[in-house]
Design an enzyme around this catalytic site. Structure first.
Site, mmCIF file in Angstrom:
data_model
loop_
_atom_site.group_PDB
_atom_site.id
_atom_site.type_symbol
_atom_site.label_atom_id
_atom_site.label_comp_id
_atom_site.label_asym_id
_atom_site.label_seq_id
_atom_site.Cartn_x
_atom_site.Cartn_y
_atom_site.Cartn_z
ATOM 1 N N ASN A 109 -36.072 -25.659 -3.299
ATOM 2 C CA ASN A 109 -35.306 -26.664 -4.087
ATOM 3 C C ASN A 109 -34.651 -27.525 -2.616
ATOM 4 O O ASN A 109 -34.046 -26.690 -1.792
ATOM 5 C CB ASN A 109 -34.249 -26.344 -4.762
ATOM 6 C CG ASN A 109 -34.874 -25.883 -6.219
ATOM 7 O OD1 ASN A 109 -35.852 -25.963 -6.475
ATOM 8 N ND2 ASN A 109 -33.880 -25.753 -6.968
ATOM 9 N N ILE A 122 -31.184 -25.365 1.672
ATOM 10 C CA ILE A 122 -32.427 -25.307 0.914
ATOM 11 C C ILE A 122 -32.596 -23.930 0.440
ATOM 12 O O ILE A 122 -32.055 -22.828 1.095
ATOM 13 C CB ILE A 122 -33.674 -25.733 1.688
ATOM 14 C CG1 ILE A 122 -33.855 -24.825 3.053
ATOM 15 C CG2 ILE A 122 -33.583 -27.287 1.986
ATOM 16 C CD1 ILE A 122 -35.101 -24.900 3.820
ATOM 17 N N HIS A 123 -33.391 -23.692 -0.574
ATOM 18 C CA HIS A 123 -34.005 -22.311 -0.951
ATOM 19 C C HIS A 123 -35.126 -22.249 -1.778
ATOM 20 O O HIS A 123 -35.354 -23.482 -2.352
ATOM 21 C CB HIS A 123 -32.567 -21.639 -2.071
ATOM 22 C CG HIS A 123 -32.491 -22.338 -3.106
ATOM 23 N ND1 HIS A 123 -31.586 -23.290 -2.965
ATOM 24 C CD2 HIS A 123 -32.891 -22.134 -4.455
ATOM 25 C CE1 HIS A 123 -31.326 -23.899 -4.413
ATOM 26 N NE2 HIS A 123 -32.431 -22.843 -5.414
ATOM 27 N N MET A 124 -35.813 -21.398 -1.652
ATOM 28 C CA MET A 124 -37.087 -21.221 -2.635
ATOM 29 C C MET A 124 -37.015 -20.231 -3.702
ATOM 30 O O MET A 124 -36.461 -19.217 -3.766
ATOM 31 C CB MET A 124 -38.054 -20.616 -1.714
ATOM 32 C CG MET A 124 -39.546 -20.416 -2.113
ATOM 33 S SD MET A 124 -40.414 -19.756 -1.020
ATOM 34 C CE MET A 124 -41.096 -21.178 -0.026
ATOM 35 N N HIS A 125 -37.517 -20.727 -4.798
ATOM 36 C CA HIS A 125 -37.590 -19.978 -6.116
ATOM 37 C C HIS A 125 -38.758 -19.168 -6.145
ATOM 38 O O HIS A 125 -39.900 -19.771 -6.177
ATOM 39 C CB HIS A 125 -37.399 -20.874 -7.499
ATOM 40 C CG HIS A 125 -36.107 -21.364 -7.648
ATOM 41 N ND1 HIS A 125 -35.061 -20.802 -8.490
ATOM 42 C CD2 HIS A 125 -35.539 -22.524 -6.918
ATOM 43 C CE1 HIS A 125 -33.930 -21.588 -8.413
ATOM 44 N NE2 HIS A 125 -34.005 -22.287 -7.626
#
Length: 162
Positions: A109, A122-125
């Site tokens: 995201n 930012i980060h990742m799911h």
């Protein structure tokens, strides 16, 4: 069908907070800085990234991988941001040990409007998936049935990352 409702009042906190545009409250900065991993559902801390349970999960074990440093764009991210994919692989191995999912939804995201909630982090799911994990509830009632509490997920997942 639209006449039936199943109430999910726990989502109100998320919906009300999602409308705010307050970078000072970035969970990806505040949660690891608090150094209260269990209270903040941080299941793993690495040198460059950490793994946290999603407070409003799609499935049990729904994790987010975020760089320790602030990075708002994946294509220009720091070394910490680029490390997130390796940490996500470790998270998937841990999820396999604990939950044995049959598949995953994985993705970054970036930007508040894309669902990241915070413009500059930012980060990742990493969302584990199983055959049958989607039933009539999300389709008809926009509600998910979670068979495990967040605390139970935390206890199951903390530690064990490589």
């Amino acid at each position: 069908m639209a006449n039936y409702r199943i109430w999910a009042p726990w989502r109100l906190e998320y919906v009300k907070d999602a409308a705010k545009d307050n970078e000072d409250e970035c969970i990806f900065c505040a949660k690891p800085a608090a150094d209260e991993d269990e209270a903040n559902l941080i299941v793993h801390r690495g040198e460059r990234c950490f793994v946290i349970l999603n407070l409003f999960p799609y499935t049990n074990g729904h994790l987010m991988v975020a760089p320790m440093s602030t990075s708002g764009r994946f294509r220009t991210s720091t070394r910490d941001g680029r490390r997130a994919d390796v940490v996500a692989q470790s998270a998937m191995r841990r999820l396999e040990q604990v939950y044995s999912p049959q598949g995953y939804n994985v993705g970054f995201n970036q930007g508040r409007i894309a669902g990241a909630g915070f413009e500059n982090h930012i980060h990742m799911h990493v969302v584990p998936r199983w055959g049958g994990d989607t039933n009539f509830m999300p389709v008809l009632a926009d509600t998910r049935v979670m068979p495990q509490t967040l605390q139970q997920s935390y206890e199951a997942l903390r530690g064990g990352f490589d």
